[in-house]
Design a protein around this motif. Structure first.
Motif, PDB file in Angstrom:
ATOM      1  N   ILE A  73       0.827  -1.208   0.000  1.00 51.38           N
ATOM      2  CA  ILE A  73       0.000   0.000   0.000  1.00 51.38           C
ATOM      3  C   ILE A  73       0.862   1.260   0.000  1.00 51.38           C
ATOM      4  O   ILE A  73       0.602   2.206  -0.740  1.00 51.38           O
ATOM      5  CB  ILE A  73      -0.958  -0.013   1.209  1.00 51.38           C
ATOM      6  CG1 ILE A  73      -1.959  -1.147   1.059  1.00 51.38           C
ATOM      7  CG2 ILE A  73      -1.675   1.319   1.343  1.00 51.38           C
ATOM      8  CD1 ILE A  73      -2.828  -1.353   2.261  1.00 51.38           C
ATOM      9  N   GLU A  74       1.914   1.277   0.822  1.00 50.81           N
ATOM     10  CA  GLU A  74       2.768   2.467   0.898  1.00 50.81           C
ATOM     11  C   GLU A  74       3.462   2.735  -0.430  1.00 50.81           C
ATOM     12  O   GLU A  74       3.584   3.881  -0.866  1.00 50.81           O
ATOM     13  CB  GLU A  74       3.795   2.299   2.007  1.00 50.81           C
ATOM     14  CG  GLU A  74       3.192   2.273   3.393  1.00 50.81           C
ATOM     15  CD  GLU A  74       4.264   2.113   4.465  1.00 50.81           C
ATOM     16  OE1 GLU A  74       5.410   2.535   4.240  1.00 50.81           O
ATOM     17  OE2 GLU A  74       3.938   1.567   5.519  1.00 50.81           O
ATOM     18  N   LEU A  75       3.905   1.673  -1.105  1.00 50.98           N
ATOM     19  CA  LEU A  75       4.549   1.832  -2.407  1.00 50.98           C
ATOM     20  C   LEU A  75       3.557   2.343  -3.436  1.00 50.98           C
ATOM     21  O   LEU A  75       3.874   3.226  -4.240  1.00 50.98           O
ATOM     22  CB  LEU A  75       5.156   0.506  -2.865  1.00 50.98           C
ATOM     23  CG  LEU A  75       5.843   0.518  -4.225  1.00 50.98           C
ATOM     24  CD1 LEU A  75       7.050   1.444  -4.201  1.00 50.98           C
ATOM     25  CD2 LEU A  75       6.245  -0.879  -4.625  1.00 50.98           C
ATOM     26  N   ASP A  76       2.344   1.812  -3.414  1.00 47.02           N
ATOM     27  CA  ASP A  76       1.318   2.252  -4.367  1.00 47.02           C
ATOM     28  C   ASP A  76       0.969   3.722  -4.184  1.00 47.02           C
ATOM     29  O   ASP A  76       0.768   4.447  -5.156  1.00 47.02           O
ATOM     30  CB  ASP A  76       0.053   1.401  -4.224  1.00 47.02           C
ATOM     31  CG  ASP A  76       0.291  -0.053  -4.623  1.00 47.02           C
ATOM     32  OD1 ASP A  76       1.243  -0.304  -5.380  1.00 47.02           O
ATOM     33  OD2 ASP A  76      -0.478  -0.916  -4.159  1.00 47.02           O
ATOM     34  N   THR A  77       0.902   4.179  -2.937  1.00 50.61           N
ATOM     35  CA  THR A  77       0.574   5.586  -2.706  1.00 50.61           C
ATOM     36  C   THR A  77       1.695   6.508  -3.163  1.00 50.61           C
ATOM     37  O   THR A  77       1.439   7.603  -3.645  1.00 50.61           O
ATOM     38  CB  THR A  77       0.273   5.860  -1.222  1.00 50.61           C
ATOM     39  OG1 THR A  77       1.374   5.419  -0.435  1.00 50.61           O
ATOM     40  CG2 THR A  77      -0.994   5.179  -0.786  1.00 50.61           C
ATOM     41  N   LEU A  78       2.955   6.066  -3.042  1.00 54.20           N
ATOM     42  CA  LEU A  78       4.061   6.889  -3.521  1.00 54.20           C
ATOM     43  C   LEU A  78       4.094   6.957  -5.044  1.00 54.20           C
ATOM     44  O   LEU A  78       4.404   7.991  -5.626  1.00 54.20           O
ATOM     45  CB  LEU A  78       5.392   6.344  -3.012  1.00 54.20           C
ATOM     46  CG  LEU A  78       5.763   6.692  -1.584  1.00 54.20           C
ATOM     47  CD1 LEU A  78       7.082   6.027  -1.204  1.00 54.20           C
ATOM     48  CD2 LEU A  78       5.873   8.177  -1.399  1.00 54.20           C
ATOM     49  N   LEU A  79       3.764   5.844  -5.696  1.00 49.49           N
ATOM     50  CA  LEU A  79       3.832   5.813  -7.155  1.00 49.49           C
ATOM     51  C   LEU A  79       2.639   6.503  -7.805  1.00 49.49           C
ATOM     52  O   LEU A  79       2.759   7.069  -8.890  1.00 49.49           O
ATOM     53  CB  LEU A  79       3.925   4.366  -7.650  1.00 49.49           C
ATOM     54  CG  LEU A  79       5.189   3.617  -7.240  1.00 49.49           C
ATOM     55  CD1 LEU A  79       5.132   2.193  -7.762  1.00 49.49           C
ATOM     56  CD2 LEU A  79       6.435   4.316  -7.739  1.00 49.49           C
ATOM     57  N   ASN A  80       1.466   6.457  -7.169  1.00 49.82           N
ATOM     58  CA  ASN A  80       0.252   7.022  -7.755  1.00 49.82           C
ATOM     59  C   ASN A  80      -0.196   8.271  -7.000  1.00 49.82           C
ATOM     60  O   ASN A  80      -1.300   8.334  -6.484  1.00 49.82           O
ATOM     61  CB  ASN A  80      -0.877   5.979  -7.736  1.00 49.82           C
ATOM     62  CG  ASN A  80      -0.489   4.735  -8.489  1.00 49.82           C
ATOM     63  OD1 ASN A  80       0.208   4.795  -9.484  1.00 49.82           O
ATOM     64  ND2 ASN A  80      -0.935   3.593  -8.002  1.00 49.82           N
ATOM     65  N   LYS A  81       0.667   9.277  -6.971  1.00 48.92           N
ATOM     66  CA  LYS A  81       0.307  10.524  -6.300  1.00 48.92           C
ATOM     67  C   LYS A  81      -0.782  11.230  -7.103  1.00 48.92           C
ATOM     68  O   LYS A  81      -0.748  11.226  -8.329  1.00 48.92           O
ATOM     69  CB  LYS A  81       1.513  11.447  -6.193  1.00 48.92           C
ATOM     70  CG  LYS A  81       2.554  10.965  -5.230  1.00 48.92           C
ATOM     71  CD  LYS A  81       3.678  11.949  -5.148  1.00 48.92           C
ATOM     72  CE  LYS A  81       4.744  11.457  -4.185  1.00 48.92           C
ATOM     73  NZ  LYS A  81       5.903  12.336  -4.183  1.00 48.92           N
ATOM     74  N   PRO A  82      -1.740  11.835  -6.423  1.00 50.58           N
ATOM     75  CA  PRO A  82      -2.771  12.568  -7.162  1.00 50.58           C
ATOM     76  C   PRO A  82      -2.172  13.806  -7.822  1.00 50.58           C
ATOM     77  O   PRO A  82      -1.337  14.491  -7.245  1.00 50.58           O
ATOM     78  CB  PRO A  82      -3.788  12.942  -6.100  1.00 50.58           C
ATOM     79  CG  PRO A  82      -3.047  12.874  -4.821  1.00 50.58           C
ATOM     80  CD  PRO A  82      -1.965  11.856  -4.994  1.00 50.58           C
ATOM     81  N   LYS A  83      -2.604  14.067  -9.029  1.00 52.08           N
ATOM     82  CA  LYS A  83      -2.109  15.223  -9.761  1.00 52.08           C
ATOM     83  C   LYS A  83      -3.024  16.416  -9.513  1.00 52.08           C
ATOM     84  O   LYS A  83      -4.197  16.269  -9.244  1.00 52.08           O
ATOM     85  CB  LYS A  83      -2.059  14.899 -11.244  1.00 52.08           C
ATOM     86  CG  LYS A  83      -1.056  13.795 -11.531  1.00 52.08           C
ATOM     87  CD  LYS A  83      -0.899  13.572 -13.000  1.00 52.08           C
ATOM     88  CE  LYS A  83       0.204  12.579 -13.229  1.00 52.08           C
ATOM     89  NZ  LYS A  83      -0.222  11.245 -13.373  1.00 52.08           N
ATOM     90  N   THR A  84      -2.456  17.609  -9.625  1.00 49.53           N
ATOM     91  CA  THR A  84      -3.236  18.814  -9.402  1.00 49.53           C
ATOM     92  C   THR A  84      -4.169  19.043 -10.579  1.00 49.53           C
ATOM     93  O   THR A  84      -3.771  18.935 -11.719  1.00 49.53           O
ATOM     94  CB  THR A  84      -2.323  20.041  -9.304  1.00 49.53           C
ATOM     95  OG1 THR A  84      -0.987  19.635  -9.195  1.00 49.53           O
ATOM     96  CG2 THR A  84      -2.663  20.887  -8.130  1.00 49.53           C
ATOM     97  N   ALA A  85      -5.389  19.370 -10.278  1.00 53.18           N
ATOM     98  CA  ALA A  85      -6.369  19.648 -11.317  1.00 53.18           C
ATOM     99  C   ALA A  85      -6.182  21.085 -11.797  1.00 53.18           C
ATOM    100  O   ALA A  85      -6.155  22.019 -11.002  1.00 53.18           O
ATOM    101  CB  ALA A  85      -7.776  19.451 -10.794  1.00 53.18           C
ATOM    102  N   VAL A  86      -6.058  21.248 -13.110  1.00 51.06           N
ATOM    103  CA  VAL A  86      -5.875  22.569 -13.690  1.00 51.06           C
ATOM    104  C   VAL A  86      -7.095  22.875 -14.543  1.00 51.06           C
ATOM    105  O   VAL A  86      -7.441  22.127 -15.457  1.00 51.06           O
ATOM    106  CB  VAL A  86      -4.597  22.626 -14.553  1.00 51.06           C
ATOM    107  CG1 VAL A  86      -4.430  23.991 -15.173  1.00 51.06           C
ATOM    108  CG2 VAL A  86      -3.390  22.264 -13.719  1.00 51.06           C
ATOM    109  N   PHE A  87      -7.770  23.970 -14.234  1.00 51.70           N
ATOM    110  CA  PHE A  87      -8.952  24.373 -14.976  1.00 51.70           C
ATOM    111  C   PHE A  87      -8.593  25.523 -15.899  1.00 51.70           C
ATOM    112  O   PHE A  87      -7.781  26.384 -15.555  1.00 51.70           O
ATOM    113  CB  PHE A  87     -10.071  24.820 -14.020  1.00 51.70           C
ATOM    114  CG  PHE A  87     -10.559  23.712 -13.137  1.00 51.70           C
ATOM    115  CD1 PHE A  87     -11.403  22.738 -13.642  1.00 51.70           C
ATOM    116  CD2 PHE A  87     -10.173  23.645 -11.811  1.00 51.70           C
ATOM    117  CE1 PHE A  87     -11.854  21.726 -12.832  1.00 51.70           C
ATOM    118  CE2 PHE A  87     -10.623  22.631 -11.003  1.00 51.70           C
ATOM    119  CZ  PHE A  87     -11.463  21.663 -11.517  1.00 51.70           C
TER     120      PHE A  87
END
Length: 110
Positions: A73-87
């Motif tokens: 789980i910790e590895l998955d959270t580091l690899l799949n960081k949420p990206k900033t939404a740009v409008f």
């Protein structure tokens, strides 16, 4: 009253400020100061994860245990960081409309 005679709450406030959840911490997960822990069931899976860790330069402690369930789980959270939404910015009132009608934005889509 001056500060000299004020009693109470000064020490309590210092304790309150010092405790609590620190959101701006300097230690990031996956570094040498705070390595992530991963549990894997087979040696082949351990080699796969080691390759991923070397690719992304992450520090981790990998343990092989066939009796425990795989925990990455910790590895998955580091690899799949949420990206900033740009409008996209909406145009000003007097700019031409984005739909291509040729009218001003305030008279067309605004």
């Amino acid at each position: 009253m001056s500060k000299m005679f004020y009693k109470g709450r000064i020490d309590a406030r210092q304790n309150y400020v010092m405790s609590g959840y620190n959101v701006n911490r300097d230690v990031k997960a996956g570094t040498e100061e705070a390595p992530i822990s991963i549990v894997v069931s087979t040696d082949a899976r351990k080699e796969e994860i080691e390759a991923i860790i070397e690719e992304h330069s992450i520090c981790a402690n990998i343990t092989v245990d066939k009796e425990q369930e795989e925990n990455t789980i910790e590895l998955d959270t580091l690899l799949n960081k949420p990206k900033t939404a740009v409008f996209e910015k909406t145009p000003n009132r007097n700019d031409p409309c984005l739909c291509g009608s040729g009218k001003k934005y305030k008279k067309c889509c605004g």
